[in-house]
Scaffold this active site. Structure first.
Site, PDB file in Angstrom:
ATOM      1  N   ASP A   1       0.863  -1.196   0.000  1.00  0.00           N
ATOM      2  CA  ASP A   1       0.000   0.000   0.000  1.00  0.00           C
ATOM      3  C   ASP A   1       0.892   1.236   0.000  1.00  0.00           C
ATOM      4  O   ASP A   1       2.100   1.141   0.258  1.00  0.00           O
ATOM      5  CB  ASP A   1      -0.889   0.001   1.270  1.00  0.00           C
ATOM      6  CG  ASP A   1      -2.133   0.879   1.117  1.00  0.00           C
ATOM      7  OD1 ASP A   1      -1.997   2.094   0.849  1.00  0.00           O
ATOM      8  OD2 ASP A   1      -3.242   0.350   1.256  1.00  0.00           O
TER       9      ASP A   1
ATOM     10  N   GLY B   1     -13.348   6.575  -2.168  1.00  0.00           N
ATOM     11  CA  GLY B   1     -13.943   7.191  -0.991  1.00  0.00           C
ATOM     12  C   GLY B   1     -15.450   7.141  -1.114  1.00  0.00           C
ATOM     13  O   GLY B   1     -15.982   6.434  -1.975  1.00  0.00           O
TER      14      GLY B   1
ATOM     15  N   TYR C   1     -15.306   6.311 -11.505  1.00  0.00           N
ATOM     16  CA  TYR C   1     -14.942   5.207 -10.607  1.00  0.00           C
ATOM     17  C   TYR C   1     -15.566   3.888 -11.105  1.00  0.00           C
ATOM     18  O   TYR C   1     -14.899   2.860 -11.178  1.00  0.00           O
ATOM     19  CB  TYR C   1     -15.434   5.559  -9.202  1.00  0.00           C
ATOM     20  CG  TYR C   1     -15.282   4.480  -8.168  1.00  0.00           C
ATOM     21  CD1 TYR C   1     -14.042   4.183  -7.602  1.00  0.00           C
ATOM     22  CD2 TYR C   1     -16.399   3.761  -7.715  1.00  0.00           C
ATOM     23  CE1 TYR C   1     -13.910   3.199  -6.641  1.00  0.00           C
ATOM     24  CE2 TYR C   1     -16.275   2.784  -6.745  1.00  0.00           C
ATOM     25  CZ  TYR C   1     -15.025   2.509  -6.206  1.00  0.00           C
ATOM     26  OH  TYR C   1     -14.905   1.528  -5.251  1.00  0.00           O
TER      27      TYR C   1
ATOM     28  N   GLU D   1     -14.779   9.172   3.868  1.00  0.00           N
ATOM     29  CA  GLU D   1     -15.631   8.233   4.596  1.00  0.00           C
ATOM     30  C   GLU D   1     -16.958   8.008   3.867  1.00  0.00           C
ATOM     31  O   GLU D   1     -17.437   8.871   3.158  1.00  0.00           O
ATOM     32  CB  GLU D   1     -15.887   8.743   6.025  1.00  0.00           C
ATOM     33  CG  GLU D   1     -16.665  10.039   6.132  1.00  0.00           C
ATOM     34  CD  GLU D   1     -15.803  11.284   5.914  1.00  0.00           C
ATOM     35  OE1 GLU D   1     -14.720  11.172   5.338  1.00  0.00           O
ATOM     36  OE2 GLU D   1     -16.268  12.376   6.298  1.00  0.00           O
TER      37      GLU D   1
ATOM     38  N   GLN E   1     -32.825   8.155  -0.250  1.00  0.00           N
ATOM     39  CA  GLN E   1     -32.058   7.251  -1.119  1.00  0.00           C
ATOM     40  C   GLN E   1     -31.757   5.950  -0.352  1.00  0.00           C
ATOM     41  O   GLN E   1     -31.497   5.991   0.850  1.00  0.00           O
ATOM     42  CB  GLN E   1     -30.766   7.917  -1.632  1.00  0.00           C
ATOM     43  CG  GLN E   1     -29.767   8.364  -0.598  1.00  0.00           C
ATOM     44  CD  GLN E   1     -30.000   9.784  -0.075  1.00  0.00           C
ATOM     45  OE1 GLN E   1     -31.118  10.282  -0.052  1.00  0.00           O
ATOM     46  NE2 GLN E   1     -28.936  10.441   0.358  1.00  0.00           N
TER      47      GLN E   1
HETATM   48  P1  NAD Z   1      -9.602   2.050   1.283  1.00  0.00           P
HETATM   49  O1  NAD Z   1      -9.519   3.404   0.676  1.00  0.00           O
HETATM   50  O2  NAD Z   1      -9.713   1.949   2.760  1.00  0.00           O
HETATM   51  O3  NAD Z   1      -8.373   1.146   0.812  1.00  0.00           O
HETATM   52  C1  NAD Z   1      -7.763   1.309  -0.448  1.00  0.00           C
HETATM   53  C2  NAD Z   1      -6.274   1.352  -0.223  1.00  0.00           C
HETATM   54  O4  NAD Z   1      -5.623   1.468  -1.494  1.00  0.00           O
HETATM   55  C3  NAD Z   1      -5.832   2.564   0.626  1.00  0.00           C
HETATM   56  O5  NAD Z   1      -5.149   2.147   1.789  1.00  0.00           O
HETATM   57  C4  NAD Z   1      -4.912   3.336  -0.305  1.00  0.00           C
HETATM   58  O6  NAD Z   1      -3.806   3.933   0.337  1.00  0.00           O
HETATM   59  C5  NAD Z   1      -4.470   2.264  -1.279  1.00  0.00           C
HETATM   60  N1  NAD Z   1      -3.974   2.863  -2.504  1.00  0.00           N
HETATM   61  C6  NAD Z   1      -4.503   3.909  -3.208  1.00  0.00           C
HETATM   62  N2  NAD Z   1      -3.709   4.240  -4.226  1.00  0.00           N
HETATM   63  C7  NAD Z   1      -2.646   3.386  -4.182  1.00  0.00           C
HETATM   64  C8  NAD Z   1      -1.484   3.250  -4.968  1.00  0.00           C
HETATM   65  N3  NAD Z   1      -1.235   4.069  -6.015  1.00  0.00           N
HETATM   66  N4  NAD Z   1      -0.593   2.282  -4.658  1.00  0.00           N
HETATM   67  C9  NAD Z   1      -0.811   1.469  -3.584  1.00  0.00           C
HETATM   68  N5  NAD Z   1      -1.906   1.563  -2.796  1.00  0.00           N
HETATM   69  C10 NAD Z   1      -2.819   2.512  -3.095  1.00  0.00           C
HETATM   70  O7  NAD Z   1     -10.842   1.326   0.582  1.00  0.00           O
HETATM   71  P2  NAD Z   1     -11.591  -0.032   0.953  1.00  0.00           P
HETATM   72  O8  NAD Z   1     -12.946   0.333   1.417  1.00  0.00           O
HETATM   73  O9  NAD Z   1     -10.738  -0.885   1.804  1.00  0.00           O
HETATM   74  O10 NAD Z   1     -11.749  -0.666  -0.501  1.00  0.00           O
HETATM   75  C11 NAD Z   1     -10.933  -1.736  -0.976  1.00  0.00           C
HETATM   76  C12 NAD Z   1     -11.323  -2.071  -2.396  1.00  0.00           C
HETATM   77  O11 NAD Z   1     -12.713  -2.412  -2.454  1.00  0.00           O
HETATM   78  C13 NAD Z   1     -11.144  -0.926  -3.389  1.00  0.00           C
HETATM   79  O12 NAD Z   1     -10.718  -1.432  -4.628  1.00  0.00           O
HETATM   80  C14 NAD Z   1     -12.531  -0.348  -3.526  1.00  0.00           C
HETATM   81  O13 NAD Z   1     -12.713   0.320  -4.752  1.00  0.00           O
HETATM   82  C15 NAD Z   1     -13.378  -1.595  -3.409  1.00  0.00           C
HETATM   83  N6  NAD Z   1     -14.748  -1.301  -2.955  1.00  0.00           N
HETATM   84  C16 NAD Z   1     -14.986  -0.949  -1.654  1.00  0.00           C
HETATM   85  C17 NAD Z   1     -16.285  -0.688  -1.241  1.00  0.00           C
HETATM   86  C18 NAD Z   1     -16.614  -0.328   0.181  1.00  0.00           C
HETATM   87  O14 NAD Z   1     -17.805  -0.241   0.501  1.00  0.00           O
HETATM   88  N7  NAD Z   1     -15.646  -0.117   1.055  1.00  0.00           N
HETATM   89  C19 NAD Z   1     -17.350  -0.758  -2.170  1.00  0.00           C
HETATM   90  C20 NAD Z   1     -17.056  -1.098  -3.474  1.00  0.00           C
HETATM   91  C21 NAD Z   1     -15.756  -1.398  -3.868  1.00  0.00           C
END
Ligand code: NAD
Length: 334
Positions: free
Chosen positions: A33, A76, A147, A189, A218
């Site tokens: 990360d 986000g 996204y 968040e 919603q």
């Molecule tokens: P999060 O933002 O907490 O975690 C994503 C991580 O990716 C972060 O720690 C960030 O630092 C890291 N990151 C970003 N750019 C980077 C880079 N260039 N190199 C290395 N690391 C990088 O998000 P999350 O909620 O843990 O989501 C995890 C995955 O699940 C993501 O792909 C997100 O799109 C997907 N997702 C999450 C949700 C949800 O409800 N949380 C819903 C749909 C999809």
């Protein structure tokens, strides 16, 4: 000999929980990360700070592992993804294209990509009481934001890597994952965390007014983090290579969600509806295919998950006296 796996995005919310889950199962886990987890020490066997937009970094982190759980993303809540289209599309495309290709070059056998309910077309989500989304509903494609477009194109790339190169790819479409140790302030968040924070602030300051973007009618479904990581692992180990929803199928409005959290906090609130990005009007997960493929669906109730999440966020709010404890506008839509 321990099997070696990589979790990208291991400094983030879901990635951090997944590292712990896989470690408990006996895996040797490499986390990668841009940053370490914010709220808790990682349990990864090895943690690499790496920018996965960079080809060389992707080659380094995917070396010597059998499986990759690809979670890294610039993401986000609604407030963030509706206002950062260019950098989200640019960064996430680089991260995912480079990580997948590096995994192929390094001979990775299984690769799980975390997609999103944001791939579903806006035209199927125009009403509060929309039918739940089945996996095939993603086409004809018309995601609301950049996204979602990036998620859709990387889904396709995973499918082509399986067809053309024989890599076992898995595609998971999350529907609003929530729980402790996730971002709860700062602008990234999501709705459950933002509402927990606002209600904790209201309780601690005695001011019951909570700002909610839009009319709060919603609808969404929300899936607790322990179900999320269990489902992720089951999908990775399954033989199913098409996209699969991973979420709860109980739809509630943002107003109802706020009322549930208020009741958990034991503090009555007054909702003030203010303009803001609200995302699609209604969204729910159809879990028919998930049930068929895994003989399993998420089991933790929304009330139970919210109780754990609220308690953690209230403790975080109370422990940060250096930040002004006052109600402020944040993301309350997803
Ligand atoms: P999060 O933002 O907490 O975690 C994503 C991580 O990716 C972060 O720690 C960030 O630092 C890291 N990151 C970003 N750019 C980077 C880079 N260039 N190199 C290395 N690391 C990088 O998000 P999350 O909620 O843990 O989501 C995890 C995955 O699940 C993501 O792909 C997100 O799109 C997907 N997702 C999450 C949700 C949800 O409800 N949380 C819903 C749909 C999809």
């Amino acid at each position: 000999m321990q099997k070696r796996v990589l979790v990208t995005g291991a400094g983030g919310f879901i990635g951090h929980h997944l590292v712990s889950y896989l470690t408990d199962l006996g895996y040797w886990v490499r986390g990668a990360d841009l940053k370490y987890p914010e709220f808790c020490t990682t349990r990864a066997s090895e943690f690499r700070i790496a920018d996965l937009r960079n080809v060389e970094s992707c080659k380094e982190v995917t070396a010597g592992v059998e499986m990759v759980f690809a979670l890294a993303a610039d993401m986000g809540g609604m407030g963030y993804i509706s206002s950062h289209h260019a950098c989200i599309l640019h960064s996430n495309t680089l991260i995912n294209f480079n990580t997948l290709e590096a995994a192929r070059l390094n001979g990775v056998k299984r690769y799980l990509y975390t997609s999103s309910a944001c791939v579903y077309p806006e035209y199927r989500q125009l009403k509060i009481d929309v039918p739940a989304l089945r996996e095939e509903d993603a086409y004809p494609a018309a995601p609301q934001d950049a996204y979602g477009w990036e998620k859709l194109i990387t889904e396709r790339l995973c499918t082509h890597y399986r067809e053309d190169y024989g890599m076992e790819t898995r595609i998971v479409r999350f529907h609003n994952i929530f729980g402790p140790l996730g971002t709860w302030d700062g602008g990234r968040e999501k709705a459950p965390a933002a509402l927990c924070r606002k209600i904790a602030v209201a309780k601690l300051t005695g001011n019951p007014v909570i700002d909610i973007w839009g009319d709060g009618e919603q609808t969404r479904s929300f899936c607790y983090i322990t179900d999320c990581v269990t489902g992720l692992y089951k999908i990775m180990m399954s033989n199913f290579s098409q996209p699969l929803n991973l979420g709860q199928d109980r739809m509630v409005s943002i107003n109802q969600l706020a009322d549930m959290i208020s009741s958990i906090a034991g503090f009555p609130i007054k909702k003030r509806h203010v303009p803001g990005p609200i995302g699609v009007r209604g969204r729910n997960s159809d879990n028919t295919l998930l049930r068929e493929v895994l003989n399993w669906t998420p089991a933790v109730s929304l009330e139970e998950g919210l109780r754990c999440t609220y308690d953690w966020i209230e403790s975080q709010v109370a422990a940060r006296p250096e930040k002004p404890i006052e109600p402020y506008i944040g993301a309350v839509a997803v």
